[in-house]
Design a protein around this motif. Structure first.
Motif, PDB file in Angstrom:
ATOM      1  N   PHE A 147      -7.798  15.439  -4.875  1.00 30.84           N
ATOM      2  CA  PHE A 147      -6.549  15.468  -5.634  1.00 30.84           C
ATOM      3  C   PHE A 147      -5.392  15.644  -4.676  1.00 30.84           C
ATOM      4  CE2 PHE A 147      -9.992  17.073  -8.102  1.00 30.84           C
ATOM      5  CZ  PHE A 147      -9.813  16.570  -9.382  1.00 30.84           C
ATOM      6  N   TYR A 148      -4.326  14.886  -4.902  1.00 27.07           N
ATOM      7  CA  TYR A 148      -3.060  15.168  -4.209  1.00 27.07           C
ATOM      8  C   TYR A 148      -2.146  15.776  -5.253  1.00 27.07           C
ATOM      9  CZ  TYR A 148      -4.593  12.217  -0.334  1.00 27.07           C
ATOM     10  OH  TYR A 148      -5.263  11.685   0.736  1.00 27.07           O
ATOM     11  N   GLY A 149      -1.961  17.058  -5.206  1.00 26.36           N
ATOM     12  CA  GLY A 149      -1.237  17.718  -6.296  1.00 26.36           C
ATOM     13  C   GLY A 149      -2.038  17.551  -7.572  1.00 26.36           C
ATOM     14  N   SER A 150      -1.427  16.978  -8.579  1.00 28.66           N
ATOM     15  CA  SER A 150      -2.166  16.820  -9.827  1.00 28.66           C
ATOM     16  C   SER A 150      -2.776  15.418  -9.922  1.00 28.66           C
ATOM     17  CB  SER A 150      -1.232  17.064 -11.009  1.00 28.66           C
ATOM     18  OG  SER A 150      -0.148  16.168 -10.920  1.00 28.66           O
ATOM     19  N   LYS A 151      -2.475  14.584  -8.903  1.00 32.43           N
ATOM     20  CA  LYS A 151      -2.949  13.198  -8.974  1.00 32.43           C
ATOM     21  C   LYS A 151      -4.310  13.085  -8.308  1.00 32.43           C
ATOM     22  CE  LYS A 151      -1.557   8.663  -7.259  1.00 32.43           C
ATOM     23  NZ  LYS A 151      -2.267   8.609  -5.991  1.00 32.43           N
ATOM     24  N   GLN A 152      -5.262  12.521  -9.044  1.00 36.24           N
ATOM     25  CA  GLN A 152      -6.594  12.383  -8.466  1.00 36.24           C
ATOM     26  C   GLN A 152      -6.675  11.071  -7.698  1.00 36.24           C
ATOM     27  OE1 GLN A 152      -9.761  13.079 -11.214  1.00 36.24           O
ATOM     28  NE2 GLN A 152     -11.336  13.035  -9.623  1.00 36.24           N
ATOM     29  N   PRO A 154      -9.229  -2.611  -1.504  1.00 35.42           N
ATOM     30  CA  PRO A 154      -7.792  -2.900  -1.503  1.00 35.42           C
ATOM     31  C   PRO A 154      -6.964  -1.676  -1.117  1.00 35.42           C
ATOM     32  CG  PRO A 154      -8.643  -2.866  -3.732  1.00 35.42           C
ATOM     33  CD  PRO A 154      -9.823  -2.774  -2.839  1.00 35.42           C
ATOM     34  N   SER A 155      -5.743  -1.917  -0.723  1.00 25.99           N
ATOM     35  CA  SER A 155      -4.857  -0.851  -0.271  1.00 25.99           C
ATOM     36  C   SER A 155      -4.683   0.209  -1.348  1.00 25.99           C
ATOM     37  CB  SER A 155      -3.499  -1.462   0.082  1.00 25.99           C
ATOM     38  OG  SER A 155      -2.805  -0.577   0.890  1.00 25.99           O
ATOM     39  N   GLY A 156      -4.709   1.458  -0.950  1.00 26.41           N
ATOM     40  CA  GLY A 156      -4.482   2.549  -1.899  1.00 26.41           C
ATOM     41  C   GLY A 156      -5.719   2.957  -2.674  1.00 26.41           C
ATOM     42  N   CYS A 157      -6.899   2.402  -2.323  1.00 33.28           N
ATOM     43  CA  CYS A 157      -8.088   2.712  -3.112  1.00 33.28           C
ATOM     44  C   CYS A 157      -8.726   4.019  -2.671  1.00 33.28           C
ATOM     45  CB  CYS A 157      -9.090   1.583  -3.004  1.00 33.28           C
ATOM     46  SG  CYS A 157      -9.727   1.397  -1.335  1.00 33.28           S
ATOM     47  N   GLY A 158      -8.269   4.602  -1.577  1.00 29.65           N
ATOM     48  CA  GLY A 158      -8.788   5.917  -1.190  1.00 29.65           C
ATOM     49  C   GLY A 158      -9.713   5.913   0.011  1.00 29.65           C
ATOM     50  N   LYS A 159      -9.734   4.825   0.785  1.00 28.19           N
ATOM     51  CA  LYS A 159     -10.616   4.781   1.957  1.00 28.19           C
ATOM     52  C   LYS A 159     -10.223   5.855   2.975  1.00 28.19           C
ATOM     53  CE  LYS A 159      -9.225   0.649   2.959  1.00 28.19           C
ATOM     54  NZ  LYS A 159      -8.225   0.335   1.947  1.00 28.19           N
ATOM     55  N   SER A 160      -8.928   5.873   3.304  1.00 24.22           N
ATOM     56  CA  SER A 160      -8.485   6.857   4.301  1.00 24.22           C
ATOM     57  C   SER A 160      -8.698   8.260   3.766  1.00 24.22           C
ATOM     58  CB  SER A 160      -7.013   6.671   4.618  1.00 24.22           C
ATOM     59  OG  SER A 160      -6.774   5.377   5.065  1.00 24.22           O
ATOM     60  N   THR A 161      -8.413   8.435   2.484  1.00 24.79           N
ATOM     61  CA  THR A 161      -8.580   9.748   1.886  1.00 24.79           C
ATOM     62  C   THR A 161     -10.023  10.228   2.052  1.00 24.79           C
ATOM     63  OG1 THR A 161      -6.870   9.260   0.279  1.00 24.79           O
ATOM     64  CG2 THR A 161      -8.406  11.009  -0.279  1.00 24.79           C
ATOM     65  N   PHE A 162     -10.963   9.356   1.789  1.00 20.64           N
ATOM     66  CA  PHE A 162     -12.366   9.767   1.903  1.00 20.64           C
ATOM     67  C   PHE A 162     -12.725  10.020   3.362  1.00 20.64           C
ATOM     68  CE2 PHE A 162     -17.000   8.889   1.976  1.00 20.64           C
ATOM     69  CZ  PHE A 162     -17.363  10.028   1.268  1.00 20.64           C
ATOM     70  N   ASP A 188      -9.975   4.913  11.447  1.00 18.82           N
ATOM     71  CA  ASP A 188      -9.202   4.423  10.306  1.00 18.82           C
ATOM     72  C   ASP A 188      -8.408   3.193  10.738  1.00 18.82           C
ATOM     73  OD1 ASP A 188      -7.872   4.040   7.993  1.00 18.82           O
ATOM     74  OD2 ASP A 188      -7.066   6.075   7.833  1.00 18.82           O
ATOM     75  N   GLU A 189      -8.860   2.033  10.368  1.00 17.99           N
ATOM     76  CA  GLU A 189      -8.217   0.766  10.743  1.00 17.99           C
ATOM     77  C   GLU A 189      -7.810   0.753  12.217  1.00 17.99           C
ATOM     78  OE1 GLU A 189      -5.253  -0.647   7.981  1.00 17.99           O
ATOM     79  OE2 GLU A 189      -5.897   0.819   6.508  1.00 17.99           O
ATOM     80  N   PRO A 190      -8.776   0.917  13.116  1.00 20.06           N
ATOM     81  CA  PRO A 190      -8.405   1.079  14.535  1.00 20.06           C
ATOM     82  C   PRO A 190      -7.803  -0.182  15.142  1.00 20.06           C
ATOM     83  CG  PRO A 190     -10.760   0.802  14.309  1.00 20.06           C
ATOM     84  CD  PRO A 190     -10.229   0.910  12.920  1.00 20.06           C
ATOM     85  N   THR A 219     -11.624  -0.704   7.382  1.00 14.09           N
ATOM     86  CA  THR A 219     -10.999  -1.951   7.829  1.00 14.09           C
ATOM     87  C   THR A 219     -10.549  -2.807   6.657  1.00 14.09           C
ATOM     88  OG1 THR A 219     -11.323  -3.986   9.064  1.00 14.09           O
ATOM     89  CG2 THR A 219     -13.265  -3.027   8.072  1.00 14.09           C
ATOM     90  N   HIS A 220      -9.511  -3.564   6.912  1.00  9.87           N
ATOM     91  CA  HIS A 220      -9.038  -4.522   5.910  1.00  9.87           C
ATOM     92  C   HIS A 220      -9.559  -5.914   6.212  1.00  9.87           C
ATOM     93  CE1 HIS A 220      -6.390  -2.463   3.171  1.00  9.87           C
ATOM     94  NE2 HIS A 220      -6.044  -1.670   4.160  1.00  9.87           N
ATOM     95  N   SER A 221     -10.243  -6.044   7.348  1.00 12.20           N
ATOM     96  CA  SER A 221     -10.695  -7.375   7.726  1.00 12.20           C
ATOM     97  C   SER A 221     -12.163  -7.534   7.345  1.00 12.20           C
ATOM     98  CB  SER A 221     -10.490  -7.569   9.228  1.00 12.20           C
ATOM     99  OG  SER A 221     -11.415  -8.491   9.724  1.00 12.20           O
TER     100      SER A 221
HETATM  101  N1  LIG Z   1      -0.462  12.646   1.492  1.00 14.16           N
HETATM  102  C1  LIG Z   1      -0.578  12.112   0.257  1.00 14.16           C
HETATM  103  N2  LIG Z   1       0.074  12.679  -0.778  1.00 14.16           N
HETATM  104  C2  LIG Z   1      -0.012  12.140  -2.022  1.00 14.16           C
HETATM  105  N3  LIG Z   1      -0.746  11.069  -2.319  1.00 14.16           N
HETATM  106  C3  LIG Z   1      -1.427  10.463  -1.327  1.00 14.16           C
HETATM  107  C4  LIG Z   1      -1.370  10.958   0.011  1.00 14.16           C
HETATM  108  N4  LIG Z   1      -2.145  10.171   0.790  1.00 14.16           N
HETATM  109  C5  LIG Z   1      -2.648   9.230  -0.038  1.00 14.16           C
HETATM  110  N5  LIG Z   1      -2.220   9.407  -1.301  1.00 14.16           N
HETATM  111  C6  LIG Z   1      -2.582   8.578  -2.457  1.00 14.16           C
HETATM  112  O1  LIG Z   1      -3.975   8.513  -2.573  1.00 14.16           O
HETATM  113  C7  LIG Z   1      -4.379   7.202  -2.852  1.00 14.16           C
HETATM  114  C8  LIG Z   1      -5.363   6.722  -1.798  1.00 14.16           C
HETATM  115  O2  LIG Z   1      -4.663   6.630  -0.575  1.00 14.16           O
HETATM  116  P1  LIG Z   1      -5.385   6.207   0.780  1.00 14.16           P
HETATM  117  O3  LIG Z   1      -4.405   6.421   1.869  1.00 14.16           O
HETATM  118  O4  LIG Z   1      -6.663   6.938   0.880  1.00 14.16           O
HETATM  119  O5  LIG Z   1      -5.628   4.672   0.550  1.00 14.16           O
HETATM  120  P2  LIG Z   1      -6.270   3.603   1.529  1.00 14.16           P
HETATM  121  O6  LIG Z   1      -7.425   3.043   0.846  1.00 14.16           O
HETATM  122  O7  LIG Z   1      -6.496   4.203   2.857  1.00 14.16           O
HETATM  123  O8  LIG Z   1      -5.140   2.532   1.601  1.00 14.16           O
HETATM  124  P3  LIG Z   1      -4.711   1.625   2.850  1.00 14.16           P
HETATM  125  O9  LIG Z   1      -5.745   0.579   2.935  1.00 14.16           O
HETATM  126  O10 LIG Z   1      -3.402   1.062   2.443  1.00 14.16           O
HETATM  127  O11 LIG Z   1      -4.655   2.497   4.031  1.00 14.16           O
HETATM  128  C9  LIG Z   1      -3.144   6.344  -2.933  1.00 14.16           C
HETATM  129  O12 LIG Z   1      -2.828   6.167  -4.290  1.00 14.16           O
HETATM  130  C10 LIG Z   1      -2.110   7.160  -2.249  1.00 14.16           C
HETATM  131  O13 LIG Z   1      -0.860   6.952  -2.848  1.00 14.16           O
END
Ligand SMILES: Nc1ncnc2c1ncn2[C@@H]1O[C@H](COP(=O)(O)OP(=O)(O)OP(=O)(O)O)[C@@H](O)[C@H]1O
Ligand SMILES: [Mg+2]
Lengths: 294, 458
Positions: A55-60, A80-88, A215-217, A246-248
């Motif tokens: 969760f980032y704040g209240s957003k999962q 796709p971008s924003g799907c949470g790869k970096s987060t995981f 992360d996308e080196p 990776t995005h590729s």
């Molecule tokens: N520091 C943060 N604070 C709040 N929300 C975040 C933060 N980092 C990521 N998010 C949100 O979490 C979700 C997943 O983000 P993440 O960076 O993991 O995506 P990603 O798959 O790595 O995307 P990309 O391919 O563009 O790098 C996104 O909706 C993003 O807006």
């Protein structure tokens, strides 16, 4: 609704990609089961994640991600971008701790040891699970000092010659040594982008981590530098467990043995790379890989 | 009244000319098949500039030369024997004439020729003022008409406007530079005059500061050794920096790296409020509270500490500089890219290791620059030392004793009756020049350090 029950999985395959790509039309995907295909000859598991939610704040941002990361292999995270790869990825060495408001639930283990155990030493953990970032981020120090940074803070070298040896070894492993051997004491920021990224890899290797997260080196690099890094990843696989975002598609196909496909915060499918790119079980994986959305 | 008239004139010219340009441009546009090169507002602005700049030039010319013209006119009204009398007497006469002409009246009796001259001057002034206003308006209108006639579809008003703006900006920066040069030149000139009385060697290397009062001047001017003052300045500034650098830097690090967002939102403005307190209040605080407290502390530990001393002034000054150091350093630290932090934390470094080994080195040039700026602020600070340093221009190395600084001596030499022909007051310029060179030197060093590190890190 679509993801509420496991039985609904069959329906997914018929769902239009448009509906999937629009997050508003998807109900909370809790209860969704990742489609998993095991390796033909199973490898030992190094990192194991169980129902991880972030969760980032209240957003999962991540919903019940479970995955096994095998030893001495490259696992690619795509999606796709924003799907949470970096987060995981950041969950795996607790870099999410450094983000204000980020909260991780679920269980992640390294060799059976709980990473989120309050008694665990994060500092030591990050030495065992190293990280390479999207943009090369060498410190504003000399090449030597960049690589020596980790060994110094963790007290890995007993003497000066020891330290020199570690630095040279790491630079060699990152196949950078020949290019920089005459200018070890010049600043690392003076190198080309590709060299900087290899310097960052050398810096990560210098503390002998067991797992390397990337992360996308290559996203900031040209094709030649990218090819070098890919070659390097392939060599490193013999000794390290590697996770790469990776995005590729081509890159994932070239360097990884297993691929995991994330979408809208859930891990949709995970399996041997070859199978993921030829005959994925999930329609969405297929759509993403063939470039129909994302 | 006069400035109101001028302001009104300029405003009216501005409004009218802009509108004229605008409507002319629209009229040309509708009457022509060609596409206009520039939009109407640019034509409006061009006409306004063409109208205002000549008018303003006339007014400025009057501002510069008006006084001289008035003076020669007045002199022509006075009887020749007064004009040729000694300068001091003439100055008094001119002052009285001036007072009569402005209608404030004079103290004591005035000569009839003075009254007559005053009256005439008043009329002359009224006349010239209105003719200048009329001339400015006329020139403005000529400019307006000339520009209006030029408006055509192919006129590149946008580009011309750009050129004029560039020129105006260059003039503004030129004025700033010229002012600086002027100040330095006058400092230098007066300082050189001082050195005709006292040899530079006695000034720069003298160890005794005891200027005699101008009134008792009998060829003996006293001694003007700079060293005690320089030493006092350095001592107070070093004490101030010993207080300000650690406290300011640590609080910057805490705010930038450790403080939760809520704490930061409260603490940062609080620290910056310190910067808004006038320095005389710090001086007052040092004199009334800090000094006695330090002296009591000295009694307790058996060290004699004077209430007004280098220590008291230095500590108060340090407290005053804290927000300066901390807010500059805080800005610089937060500018270090997140990637640096992540890189270090991702290697398993702790937060303090990251700060010490990565963030501070990366931020160092900026921080050193901030320190040097703080030092030059400390050199130039006056009020605190006037109140709290004890004003004892004696070469002493004990920080617990009273001292004096360059700035304090400038104040002392310039307050009271001053006659700018004696070394007693001219020395202020030599001191000012010294201070200026010191701060200039610091700034040059700061620039050099910053550039050197920047080259290394980018
Ligand atoms: N520091 C943060 N604070 C709040 N929300 C975040 C933060 N980092 C990521 N998010 C949100 O979490 C979700 C997943 O983000 P993440 O960076 O993991 O995506 P990603 O798959 O790595 O995307 P990309 O391919 O563009 O790098 C996104 O909706 C993003 O807006
Ligand atoms: Mg990402």
């Amino acid at each position: 609704m679509m993801f509420n029950a496991p039985e609904s999985q069959k329906m997914n395959t018929n769902a239009a990609p448009v509906a999937i790509a629009d997050p508003k039309k998807v109900d909370l995907p809790t209860g969704f089961k990742t489609v998993r295909t095991p390796d033909p000859e199973p490898r030992p598991v190094r990192v194991h994640a169980d129902d991880v939610c972030v969760f980032y704040g209240s957003k999962q941002a991540l919903f019940d991600v479970s995955i096994d990361i095998p030893e001495k292999a490259v696992t690619a995270f795509i999606g796709p971008s924003g799907c949470g790869k970096s987060t995981f990825l950041r969950c795996l060495n607790r870099m999410n701790d450094t983000i204000e408001g980020a909260r991780v639930e679920g269980k992640i283990t390294l060799d059976g040891e709980d990473l989120y155990d309050p008694k665990l030493d994060v500092v030591e953990l990050r030495a065992r699970i190293g990280m390479v970032f999207q943009k090369p981020n060498p410190f504003p120090k000399t090449i030597f000092e960049n690589v020596a940074y980790g060994p110094r803070i963790h007290g890995l070298a007993r003497s000066k010659t020891d330290l020199e040896q570690i630095v040279v070894e790491s630079l060699k492993k990152a196949s950078l040594f020949n290019e920089v051997k005459d200018r070890l004491h010049e600043v690392g920021t003076g190198l080309s982008g590709g060299q900087q990224q290899r310097l960052c890899i050398a810096r990560a290797i210098a503390v002998s981590p067991e797992v390397i997260l990337m992360d996308e080196p290559c996203s900031a690099l040209d094709p030649i530098a990218t090819a070098k890094i890919e070659e390097l990843i392939d060599e490193l696989r013999a000794n390290y467990t590697i996770v790469i975002v990776t995005h590729s598609m081509q890159q994932a196909a070239r360097v990884s043995q297993r691929t995991a496909f994330f979408h809208l915060g859930i891990l949709v499918e995970e399996g041997p790379t070859e199978m993921m790119f030829t005959s994925p079980a999930e329609k969405r994986t297929q759509d993403y890989i063939t470039g129909r959305f994302g | 009244m006069n400035s109101l008239v001028v302001a009104a004139l300029l405003l009216v010219l501005l409004a009218v000319s802009y509108q004229v340009g605008l409507s002319r441009s629209r009229a040309v546009a509708t009457g022509s098949t060609l596409k206009m090169h520039s939009r109407p507002n640019y034509h409006g602005m061009m006409v306004a500039l063409w109208c205002l700049i000549p008018a303003a030039l006339i007014l400025l010319a009057w501002l510069f030369f008006g006084d001289n013209i008035e003076r020669s006119y007045t002199l022509s009204l006075l009887p020749p024997e007064v004009v040729n009398s000694d300068p001091n007497q003439l100055r008094d006469v001119l002052r009285r004439v001036e007072q009569i002409s402005t209608g404030y009246g004079v103290v004591g009796d005035s000569q009839p020729y003075e009254n007559a001259a005053g009256q005439a001057l008043q009329e002359f002034r009224l006349l010239t003022f209105w003719s200048i206003v009329a001339a400015a308006a006329a020139v403005g209108i000529i400019g307006l008409l000339a520009m209006r006639a030029r408006i055509a579809p192919r006129l590149r008003a946008r580009n011309e406007f750009e050129t004029i703006i560039k020129f105006l900006l260059a003039v503004c920066s030129g004025i700033a530079i010229l002012t600086t040069v002027g100040i330095v030149a006058s400092l230098l000139r007066e300082a050189l005059r001082f050195f005709t009385f006292i040899s530079p060697i006695d000034f720069f290397f003298g160890t005794v500061w005891s200027p005699r009062f101008a009134a008792t001047a009998s060829g003996d001017y006293g001694q003007y050794g700079l060293l005690p003052l320089l030493w006092g300045t350095l001592m107070v500034a070093s004490i101030a920096m010993m207080v300000a650098i650690p406290l300011g830097l640590m609080s910057a690090i805490y705010l930038a790296e450790y403080a939760p967002r809520k704490v930061r939102a409260v603490a940062k403005p609080m620290i910056e409020i310190l910067a808004g307190i006038p320095s005389v209040i710090y001086g007052f605080f040092a004199l009334v509270t800090l000094g006695p407290a330090l002296s009591a502390l000295g009694d307790m530990i058996g060290v004699p500490i004077r209430a007004t001393s280098a220590l008291t002034a230095g500590i108060a000054m340090g407290i005053m500089i804290i927000p300066f150091v901390s807010s500059l350093s805080d800005d610089i630290i937060t500018q270090v890219p997140r990637a640096m932090r992540d890189g270090s934390l991702g290697m398993g470094a702790t937060k303090s290791e990251t700060i010490k080994r990565v963030i501070l080195p990366a931020a160092l040039p900026g921080i050193v620059g901030a320190f040097l700026l703080a030092v030059s602020k400390a050199f130039g600070e006056t009020m605190i030392v006037v109140l709290a340093a004890g004003n004892a221009p004696i070469l002493r190395f004990n920080p617990f004793d009273a001292t004096s600084t360059v700035t304090v001596s400038i104040v002392n030499q310039l307050t009271g009756d001053t006659n700018f022909a004696s070394p007693q007051s001219l020395v202020a310029f030599a001191l000012g020049l010294t201070l200026f060179v010191m701060t200039l030197g610091l700034n040059v060093i700061a620039l050099y350090v910053v550039r050197k590190y920047r080259e290394q890190y980018e």
